[in-house]
Design an enzyme around this catalytic site. Structure first.
Site, PDB file in Angstrom:
ATOM      1  N   THR A   1      56.949 100.073  25.326  1.00 28.76           N
ATOM      2  CA  THR A   1      58.057 100.961  24.965  1.00 28.76           C
ATOM      3  C   THR A   1      58.027 102.169  25.887  1.00 28.76           C
ATOM      4  OG1 THR A   1      59.088 102.262  23.188  1.00 28.76           O
ATOM      5  CG2 THR A   1      56.687 102.128  23.173  1.00 28.76           C
TER       6      THR A   1
ATOM      7  N   HIS B   1      42.885  98.338  14.703  1.00 35.60           N
ATOM      8  CA  HIS B   1      41.436  98.507  14.778  1.00 35.60           C
ATOM      9  C   HIS B   1      40.683  97.411  14.012  1.00 35.60           C
ATOM     10  CE1 HIS B   1      37.983 100.526  16.020  1.00 35.60           C
ATOM     11  NE2 HIS B   1      38.142 101.727  15.491  1.00 35.60           N
TER      12      HIS B   1
END
Length: 433
Positions: free
Chosen positions: A351, A404
């Site tokens: 992006t 994560h």
């Protein structure tokens, strides 16, 4: 009469919202001709008539939610557009014959009939003026429930009664009847009757589009279902800008497309993903799906919200092919011409908030992907070359948001460092990208 129904759209799409009617009652339609535009969670699709004829009735209103299989309109296969009025020549012929055939007695009868018709027409006009403006769906529901449309309040600024207004009125009426029987004070659920929370200050209420609702839900869902973390780095863009400066004219002449930054970043991302494959994966239950392909999503901002079309097999494409596909997908997105195939899948997303002037941001994951790279504005800043020398350099901050749960901090930081190294020495992209 033939019914027009909402067709099967895609495996994951079961409903949509009527965005616009392309035809109106009385219009001639041909088989296969588009009559309505339907807004779904991902793209807008057009609904075509399965029969030829005249569009008789619209059963749904723009903004109404419809499901696959719902009847939204009716086509009269034997009808004629514009009604069954006689042609101008026939009308003139009948008028001439009537005038030639009229006697004094007939003239008097005609005069009386005209006066009667005029009074009747005036009465019809008065009745039409008193008739409330309402959507077809609202009129149908009101008839079924035996409700008077004149008594139904509406939140529409133009005074049009919608289906939702009829439903609210019926619920409130039922609650009032129940409360009257039990002696309780009825609850006011209609938004128009709630306390003015803005103390009389002007506001405008706008219903969220289906796409905007989907974007909002998905963003919240990603943040609730992933352990999202973001790490940052910066890139000296001097080398890339020098390559573009030297090659941009010959590149455009050879390929008829401008050499931008996106192809460089795409190549660098693919090379980094090959070194750190967990960033090109997703989680399904208690399994990690490591993807052996590189379908890169390119976030594009449109008037209706952010969409992420996908460049398929980006690792097999040249710089020119990548630039051309980015241009094509961006144009399709802004023209609302993307298909479901353009948006499905993807293994990693890029992006670029820098095109709007963003200097630094934290991109949100495009689930179920576990990584997204954020590009930002190129800003000239003084950079220490060594202990004694400073130079102004074109610098860009980059951000990597990652899940994560399967990507550790060491891998995420190393991924960004790899992209930095590749872009600060762009010749290596020919070897690794």
């Amino acid at each position: 009469m033939a019914e027009i129904k909402v067709p099967e759209l895609a495996e994951s799409i079961t409903e949509g919202t009527i965005a616009e009617w392309l035809k109106q009652p009385g219009d001639q339609v041909e088989k296969g001709e588009n009559i309505a535009e339907l807004e779904t969670d991902k793209v807008n699709v057009e609904i075509a008539s399965e029969k030829s004829g005249v569009l008789q009735e619209l059963l749904k209103e723009p903004g109404d939610t419809v499901e696959v299989g719902d009847v939204i309109a009716v086509v009269d296969e034997n009808g004629e557009a514009g009604g069954s009025e006689k042609s101008g020549d026939e009308s003139k012929k009948e008028t001439a014959e009537d005038k030639a055939d009229q006697s004094p007695e007939k003239e008097a009868e005609s005069s009386n009939a005209a006066e009667s018709k005029e009074e009747s027409g005036q009465s019809e006009e008065d009745s039409a003026a008193d008739r409330p403006v309402a959507s077809p769906a609202a009129r149908k529901l009101a008839r079924e429930k035996g409700l008077d449309l004149n008594q139904i309040p509406t939140r529409d600024p133009l005074g049009r009664v919608r289906k939702e207004d009829v439903e609210d009125y019926e619920q409130n009426k039922a609650a009032s009847t129940k409360a009257a029987g039990s002696g309780e004070k009825p609850k006011k659920e209609n938004a128009a009757s709630q306390k003015d929370e803005f103390e009389g200050k002007p506001v405008e209420r706008i219903k969220m589009s289906r796409r905007r609702q989907t974007i909002a839900n998905r963003l919240v869902d990603v943040q609730q279902t992933s352990a999202m973390l973001t790490t940052f780095n910066e890139i000296d863009m001097t080398a890339v800008m020098n390559v573009r400066k030297r090659r941009k004219e010959s590149f455009q002449e050879a390929h008829d497309v401008r050499l931008g930054f996106m192809s460089f970043f795409t190549k660098a991302v693919i090379a980094a993903l090959k070194h750190f494959p967990l960033l090109n994966a997703e989680i399904q239950g208690n399994e990690i799906i490591k993807k052996q392909f590189y379908d890169i999503g390119m976030a594009v901002s449109t008037d209706d919200g952010l969409v992420v079309p996908v460049v398929r097999d980006a690792d097999r494409k040249s710089f020119a092919e990548l630039e051309q596909e980015v241009v094509d997908l961006s144009k399709k997105a802004r023209d609302n011409k993307l298909t479901l195939k353009d948006l499905q899948g993807g293994s990693f997303t890029i992006t670029n908030g820098g095109v709007f002037g963003s200097l630094l941001s934290t991109p949100i994951l495009n689930g179920p992907q576990v990584g997204i790279l954020g590009m930002h504005k190129i800003q000239w800043r003084p950079i220490a070359i060594d202990e004694e020398k400073m130079e102004n350099r074109p610098m860009m901050y980059i951000a990597l948001s990652y899940d994560h749960r399967i990507v550790d901090g060491k891998e995420a930081v190393s991924f960004l460092v790899k992209i930095k190294e590749l872009l600060e020495d762009p010749e290596t992209l020919l070897l690794e990208g």
